[in-house]
Write a protein that holds these residues in place. Structure first.
Motif, PDB file in Angstrom:
ATOM      1  N   HIS A   1       0.874  -1.167   0.000  1.00  0.00           N
ATOM      2  CA  HIS A   1       0.000   0.000   0.000  1.00  0.00           C
ATOM      3  C   HIS A   1       0.910   1.216   0.000  1.00  0.00           C
ATOM      4  O   HIS A   1       1.732   1.383   0.875  1.00  0.00           O
ATOM      5  N   ARG A   2       0.738   2.036  -1.002  1.00  0.00           N
ATOM      6  CA  ARG A   2       1.657   3.146  -1.187  1.00  0.00           C
ATOM      7  C   ARG A   2       0.885   4.410  -1.524  1.00  0.00           C
ATOM      8  O   ARG A   2      -0.006   4.393  -2.357  1.00  0.00           O
ATOM      9  N   ALA A   3       1.261   5.498  -0.890  1.00  0.00           N
ATOM     10  CA  ALA A   3       0.621   6.776  -1.187  1.00  0.00           C
ATOM     11  C   ALA A   3       1.164   7.302  -2.512  1.00  0.00           C
ATOM     12  O   ALA A   3       2.335   7.152  -2.824  1.00  0.00           O
ATOM     13  N   VAL A   4       0.291   7.914  -3.288  1.00  0.00           N
ATOM     14  CA  VAL A   4       0.671   8.469  -4.584  1.00  0.00           C
ATOM     15  C   VAL A   4       0.292   9.942  -4.597  1.00  0.00           C
ATOM     16  O   VAL A   4      -0.727  10.333  -4.054  1.00  0.00           O
ATOM     17  N   GLY A   5       1.133  10.754  -5.227  1.00  0.00           N
ATOM     18  CA  GLY A   5       0.818  12.184  -5.327  1.00  0.00           C
ATOM     19  C   GLY A   5       1.717  13.002  -4.436  1.00  0.00           C
ATOM     20  O   GLY A   5       2.921  12.821  -4.412  1.00  0.00           O
ATOM     21  N   HIS A   6       1.122  13.892  -3.662  1.00  0.00           N
ATOM     22  CA  HIS A   6       1.897  14.799  -2.818  1.00  0.00           C
ATOM     23  C   HIS A   6       2.380  14.103  -1.550  1.00  0.00           C
ATOM     24  O   HIS A   6       1.900  13.029  -1.199  1.00  0.00           O
ATOM     25  N   VAL A   7       3.305  14.731  -0.871  1.00  0.00           N
ATOM     26  CA  VAL A   7       3.821  14.222   0.395  1.00  0.00           C
ATOM     27  C   VAL A   7       2.860  14.627   1.497  1.00  0.00           C
ATOM     28  O   VAL A   7       2.444  15.778   1.586  1.00  0.00           O
ATOM     29  N   ALA A   8       2.498  13.675   2.331  1.00  0.00           N
ATOM     30  CA  ALA A   8       1.556  13.943   3.419  1.00  0.00           C
ATOM     31  C   ALA A   8       2.161  14.922   4.424  1.00  0.00           C
ATOM     32  O   ALA A   8       3.365  14.905   4.686  1.00  0.00           O
ATOM     33  N   LEU A   9       1.319  15.770   4.985  1.00  0.00           N
ATOM     34  CA  LEU A   9       1.761  16.768   5.951  1.00  0.00           C
ATOM     35  C   LEU A   9       2.422  16.107   7.157  1.00  0.00           C
ATOM     36  O   LEU A   9       3.431  16.610   7.666  1.00  0.00           O
ATOM     37  N   ALA A  10       1.904  14.982   7.594  1.00  0.00           N
ATOM     38  CA  ALA A  10       2.489  14.284   8.744  1.00  0.00           C
ATOM     39  C   ALA A  10       3.926  13.859   8.450  1.00  0.00           C
ATOM     40  O   ALA A  10       4.792  13.903   9.336  1.00  0.00           O
ATOM     41  N   ASP A  11       4.208  13.466   7.211  1.00  0.00           N
ATOM     42  CA  ASP A  11       5.570  13.077   6.841  1.00  0.00           C
ATOM     43  C   ASP A  11       6.501  14.285   6.815  1.00  0.00           C
ATOM     44  O   ASP A  11       7.658  14.197   7.222  1.00  0.00           O
ATOM     45  N   VAL A  12       6.005  15.413   6.348  1.00  0.00           N
ATOM     46  CA  VAL A  12       6.819  16.629   6.328  1.00  0.00           C
ATOM     47  C   VAL A  12       7.122  17.078   7.755  1.00  0.00           C
ATOM     48  O   VAL A  12       8.260  17.448   8.077  1.00  0.00           O
ATOM     49  N   VAL A  13       6.135  17.017   8.630  1.00  0.00           N
ATOM     50  CA  VAL A  13       6.330  17.385  10.039  1.00  0.00           C
ATOM     51  C   VAL A  13       7.356  16.452  10.680  1.00  0.00           C
ATOM     52  O   VAL A  13       8.268  16.905  11.390  1.00  0.00           O
ATOM     53  N   GLU A  14       7.247  15.158  10.420  1.00  0.00           N
ATOM     54  CA  GLU A  14       8.207  14.195  10.965  1.00  0.00           C
ATOM     55  C   GLU A  14       9.610  14.462  10.441  1.00  0.00           C
ATOM     56  O   GLU A  14      10.594  14.358  11.161  1.00  0.00           O
ATOM     57  N   TYR A  15       9.707  14.829   9.173  1.00  0.00           N
ATOM     58  CA  TYR A  15      10.997  15.139   8.559  1.00  0.00           C
ATOM     59  C   TYR A  15      11.648  16.330   9.265  1.00  0.00           C
ATOM     60  O   TYR A  15      12.810  16.267   9.660  1.00  0.00           O
ATOM     61  N   TYR A  16      10.905  17.421   9.437  1.00  0.00           N
ATOM     62  CA  TYR A  16      11.474  18.595  10.096  1.00  0.00           C
ATOM     63  C   TYR A  16      11.683  18.366  11.592  1.00  0.00           C
ATOM     64  O   TYR A  16      12.582  18.947  12.193  1.00  0.00           O
ATOM     65  N   ARG A  17      10.891  17.517  12.198  1.00  0.00           N
ATOM     66  CA  ARG A  17      11.085  17.188  13.608  1.00  0.00           C
ATOM     67  C   ARG A  17      12.417  16.453  13.801  1.00  0.00           C
ATOM     68  O   ARG A  17      13.083  16.627  14.810  1.00  0.00           O
ATOM     69  N   SER A  18      12.796  15.660  12.809  1.00  0.00           N
ATOM     70  CA  SER A  18      14.042  14.900  12.920  1.00  0.00           C
ATOM     71  C   SER A  18      15.270  15.776  12.681  1.00  0.00           C
ATOM     72  O   SER A  18      16.393  15.305  12.811  1.00  0.00           O
ATOM     73  N   PHE A  19      15.078  17.054  12.353  1.00  0.00           N
ATOM     74  CA  PHE A  19      16.198  17.996  12.260  1.00  0.00           C
ATOM     75  C   PHE A  19      16.882  18.136  13.621  1.00  0.00           C
ATOM     76  O   PHE A  19      18.073  18.334  13.699  1.00  0.00           O
ATOM     77  N   GLY A  20      16.103  18.077  14.669  1.00  0.00           N
ATOM     78  CA  GLY A  20      16.618  18.345  16.003  1.00  0.00           C
ATOM     79  C   GLY A  20      16.295  19.779  16.391  1.00  0.00           C
ATOM     80  O   GLY A  20      16.186  20.659  15.538  1.00  0.00           O
ATOM     81  N   THR A  21      16.152  20.032  17.671  1.00  0.00           N
ATOM     82  CA  THR A  21      15.747  21.345  18.168  1.00  0.00           C
ATOM     83  C   THR A  21      16.731  22.463  17.822  1.00  0.00           C
ATOM     84  O   THR A  21      16.301  23.520  17.343  1.00  0.00           O
ATOM     85  N   PRO A  22      18.046  22.271  18.015  1.00  0.00           N
ATOM     86  CA  PRO A  22      18.962  23.384  17.688  1.00  0.00           C
ATOM     87  C   PRO A  22      18.920  23.776  16.210  1.00  0.00           C
ATOM     88  O   PRO A  22      18.916  24.968  15.879  1.00  0.00           O
ATOM     89  N   VAL A  23      18.856  22.794  15.329  1.00  0.00           N
ATOM     90  CA  VAL A  23      18.829  23.087  13.896  1.00  0.00           C
ATOM     91  C   VAL A  23      17.493  23.728  13.518  1.00  0.00           C
ATOM     92  O   VAL A  23      17.453  24.674  12.721  1.00  0.00           O
ATOM     93  N   ALA A  24      16.408  23.241  14.086  1.00  0.00           N
ATOM     94  CA  ALA A  24      15.093  23.825  13.804  1.00  0.00           C
ATOM     95  C   ALA A  24      15.033  25.275  14.277  1.00  0.00           C
ATOM     96  O   ALA A  24      14.483  26.141  13.578  1.00  0.00           O
ATOM     97  N   LEU A  25      15.604  25.564  15.439  1.00  0.00           N
ATOM     98  CA  LEU A  25      15.641  26.947  15.930  1.00  0.00           C
ATOM     99  C   LEU A  25      16.525  27.820  15.039  1.00  0.00           C
ATOM    100  O   LEU A  25      16.173  28.970  14.745  1.00  0.00           O
TER     101      LEU A  25
END
Length: 148
Positions: A18-42
């Motif tokens: 089962h695979r999503a097709v089309g745009h990237v889900a908002l939850a995946d984008v949030v998870e991606y930026y969350r994995s930056f780490g707090t200092p890098v995000a700031l």
């Protein structure tokens, strides 16, 4: 999402993915930026805000320069300094995004690899190795190319 989408039946036959097709889900984008780490995000937030403030200040400076009757050299120098500050903030923002993307890619790759390595043996019995490698590589490439 970023979780494993392959499922194993009891009869050890591979099931459909089962695979999503089309745009990237908002939850995946949030998870991606969350994995930056707090200092890098700031740092990213500070550079984004600083760049916008510098752009706004350049516009105000230019407006003030147009309506003034004073020394043009003063306004040229000020505008040049604001332009340099805008350029430096833009360069810093690019560096922060690249660093954060590398950080995020490393983190997400480790999580994905850990999930594959700790999958039950029945998963490997039912799923061809080529499918696992192909999915792993395609998902990693999608994160690296589509999200940043």
């Amino acid at each position: 999402g970023l979780d494993a989408d392959m499922h194993v039946d009891d009869d050890t036959e591979p099931t459909a993915e089962h695979r999503a097709v089309g745009h990237v889900a908002l939850a995946d984008v949030v998870e991606y930026y969350r994995s930056f780490g707090t200092p890098v995000a700031l740092a990213l937030l500070v550079t984004l805000l600083g760049y916008q403030v510098a752009q706004f200040a350049r516009g105000l400076w230019l407006r003030q320069w147009v309506v003034s009757t004073g020394d043009s050299l003063y306004y040229v120098e000020g505008y040049a300094w604001l332009g340099a500050a805008t350029g430096v903030l833009l360069l810093l923002r690019v560096f922060v995004i690249v660093f954060g993307s590398l950080q995020s890619a490393r983190s997400l790759h480790q999580r994905l690899l850990r999930r594959v390595l700790y999958a039950p043996m029945s998963f490997f019995d039912a799923t061809p190795v080529g499918r696992i490698l192909n999915r792993f590589l395609n998902d990693t490439a999608a994160v690296d190319e589509r999200i940043p």
